[in-house]
Motif scaffolding. Structure first.
Motif, mmCIF file in Angstrom:
data_model
loop_
_atom_site.group_PDB
_atom_site.id
_atom_site.type_symbol
_atom_site.label_atom_id
_atom_site.label_comp_id
_atom_site.label_asym_id
_atom_site.label_seq_id
_atom_site.Cartn_x
_atom_site.Cartn_y
_atom_site.Cartn_z
ATOM 1 N N ASN A 184 0.844 -1.185 0.000
ATOM 2 C CA ASN A 184 0.000 0.000 0.000
ATOM 3 C C ASN A 184 0.879 1.235 0.000
ATOM 4 O O ASN A 184 1.822 1.334 0.800
ATOM 5 C CB ASN A 184 -0.887 0.052 1.252
ATOM 6 C CG ASN A 184 -2.222 -0.629 1.058
ATOM 7 O OD1 ASN A 184 -2.426 -1.336 0.078
ATOM 8 N ND2 ASN A 184 -3.118 -0.428 1.992
ATOM 9 N N LEU A 185 0.573 2.183 -0.870
ATOM 10 C CA LEU A 185 1.160 3.513 -0.823
ATOM 11 C C LEU A 185 0.057 4.474 -0.421
ATOM 12 O O LEU A 185 -0.966 4.574 -1.116
ATOM 13 C CB LEU A 185 1.758 3.899 -2.172
ATOM 14 C CG LEU A 185 3.001 3.112 -2.604
ATOM 15 C CD1 LEU A 185 3.477 3.578 -3.974
ATOM 16 C CD2 LEU A 185 4.119 3.269 -1.584
ATOM 17 N N GLN A 186 0.255 5.156 0.691
ATOM 18 C CA GLN A 186 -0.799 5.996 1.258
ATOM 19 C C GLN A 186 -0.316 7.427 1.424
ATOM 20 O O GLN A 186 0.685 7.683 2.078
ATOM 21 C CB GLN A 186 -1.235 5.446 2.617
ATOM 22 C CG GLN A 186 -2.270 6.299 3.342
ATOM 23 C CD GLN A 186 -2.589 5.748 4.709
ATOM 24 O OE1 GLN A 186 -2.742 4.552 4.896
ATOM 25 N NE2 GLN A 186 -2.690 6.631 5.701
ATOM 26 N N GLY A 187 -1.036 8.355 0.806
ATOM 27 C CA GLY A 187 -0.791 9.778 1.006
ATOM 28 C C GLY A 187 -1.843 10.353 1.927
ATOM 29 O O GLY A 187 -3.032 10.057 1.785
ATOM 30 N N THR A 188 -1.427 11.180 2.896
ATOM 31 C CA THR A 188 -2.329 11.647 3.941
ATOM 32 C C THR A 188 -2.241 13.167 4.110
ATOM 33 O O THR A 188 -1.145 13.736 4.063
ATOM 34 C CB THR A 188 -1.973 10.984 5.291
ATOM 35 O OG1 THR A 188 -2.031 9.571 5.151
ATOM 36 C CG2 THR A 188 -2.931 11.423 6.385
#
Length: 446
Positions: A167-171
């Motif tokens: 998973n690549l997650q931008g927040t």
């Protein structure tokens, strides 16, 4: 002859559906098909406080709102290692088409089919100003690495199951005021897997007949999202709430069967494209952290996962005889955890935790690729901070699964009403699994 072989392989082809079933599996991971190991610091408390205790950048993967309270520009990187384990004893029996009795296709005991697996992770948090913070995380939310012995009792149901996900997650987090933040995260998820099993090219399931090799490989990617909030109730208490959306995958892959037909010695090479639409369920976490004094902090978590979305898997192959169907019929589950940390001296902090992880798998729907059951986690860890900008976390977990029985059949596809294929036989036995996990993490504040 080839037509006959294709009909026989259709009986065996739930292998492809098993990839969808198994890319979230793992006897040492969370119950169901998840992976908890996205942080060494939270592992020390059995992931209690993972959504309410912003101790480092790894909170981004558990509650995106927590990055609003992470100290400075920070990076947290590390890995967990899940050691080999697992134990099964049982047998595969099938009708004897040459006589009135049943045939024992294979039987015995096998150990250490869960391979040693590394689960890396990395998190970066950057505050734009006093209100807005940005985060970027990479972690493995799902995965499995099973490799049974070549001659184990269930080799016609499963052998190797190797699936890797990321998973690549931008927040983005926004702090309304000093005691309240909300956040949104966008997740890109990718999965790639390889699965194998033995395949019988006759109708006899005889132990002395050579078996062919069946193999699946495929991949998929999708988008998901997460939201969260963190409320600092007072100077001592934090309350966190996080929600992760369902993930809609469209898997594409190849089904291959290679072997020698034992009667005519004719080589067999079958291949077909296959597809499967599947939705992985949403989950929600409620988390509490309370600081008793300068030394002791208590934490608790409750996580709900909507596994009841899983009713069945139906794989449609370009060659219809290679289509397959696997009934699932799971239930919604909860994971409950409690933990505590002790600030021994300014440089050292110790942690301890316990989690009860409920499984959606029971004796009615357990399979060789999903040898899952309810489990207890016992964890402890330590944080060493020799410098205000630098610290190291190390943690250990012992995961004990309840014994689980298996009574697995193969099924026809839905056009044939999804009934049991009696000629294939049944795998029966008992799993007695446990696992050891070590994790380490480096935290640095710029």
């Amino acid at each position: 002859m080839v037509s006959c072989l294709r009909q026989r392989v259709a009986v065996l082809s739930p292998l492809f559906a098993a990839m969808a079933v198994s890319f979230h599996a793992g006897t040492a991971h969370s119950a169901g098909y998840g992976v908890h190991e996205n942080s060494a610091s939270y592992l020390g408390t059995a992931f209690a406080g993972k959504a309410s205790n912003p101790q480092d950048a790894s909170i981004a993967a558990n509650n995106p709102a927590g990055i609003a309270y992470v100290e400075g520009t920070q990076i947290s990187v590390g890995s967990a290692v899940i050691f080999k384990g697992g134990e099964f004893e049982g047998k595969h029996t099938a009708p004897n088409l040459l006589g009135p009795s049943e045939t024992v296709v294979a039987e015995g005991k096998t150990k250490d089919f869960q391979s040693q697996t590394w689960v890396p992770f990395g998190h970066f948090v950057f505050p734009l100003n006093e209100q807005i913070s940005l985060g970027l995380s990479g972690y493995s939310p799902d995965g499995i690495q099973l490799d049974y012995d070549e001659d184990w009792a269930g080799r016609y149901f499963a052998k190797k199951t190797s699936v890797k996900t990321i998973n690549l997650q931008g927040t983005v987090s926004y702090k309304f005021q000093e005691d309240l933040s909300i956040a949104f995260g966008l997740i890109g998820s990718y999965v790639k897997g390889e699965l194998t099993q033995k395949t019988d090219l006759t109708n006899f399931m005889a132990p002395n007949y050579p078996a062919a090799e069946a193999k699946i490989d495929g991949d998929a990617k999708t988008l998901g999202w997460t939201i969260g909030t963190l409320w600092r109730v007072n100077e001592s208490t934090n309350l966190g709430l996080a929600y992760f959306s369902q993930l809609d995958f469209k898997l594409d892959g190849d089904v291959k069967v290679d072997g020698i037909y034992p009667v005519t010695k004719e080589p067999v090479h079958l291949k077909s494209k296959g597809k499967l639409d599947i939705t992985m369920p949403e989950k929600a976490t409620l988390s509490l952290t309370h600081q008793l004094n300068d030394q002791w902090t208590l934490m608790a978590d409750a996580t709900w996962t909507r596994w009841s979305r899983f009713k069945e898997f139906y794989v449609e192959a370009d060659a219809p005889t290679l289509s397959s169907y696997v009934p699932i019929n799971w239930k919604d589950v909860w994971a409950w955890s409690l933990g505590a940390s002790w600030q021994v001296v300014p440089e050292w902090k110790l942690r301890i935790g316990y989690m009860f992880d409920q499984s959606p798998v029971d004796d009615e729907n357990r399979t060789a690729r999903t040898p899952d059951s309810d489990r207890d986690w016992f964890t402890f860890g330590a944080n060493w901070k020799p410098d205000p900008s630098f610290s190291i976390d190390v943690s250990y977990a012992y995961v004990n699964l309840k014994k689980g029985k298996i009574d697995e059949n193969k099924h026809y596809t839905p056009p044939n009403q999804g009934g049991v294929i009696t000629d294939y036989g049944v795998l029966t036995g008992e799993y007695n699994n446990s696992s050891h996990i070590l994790a380490a993490q480096l935290n640095y504040i710029f």
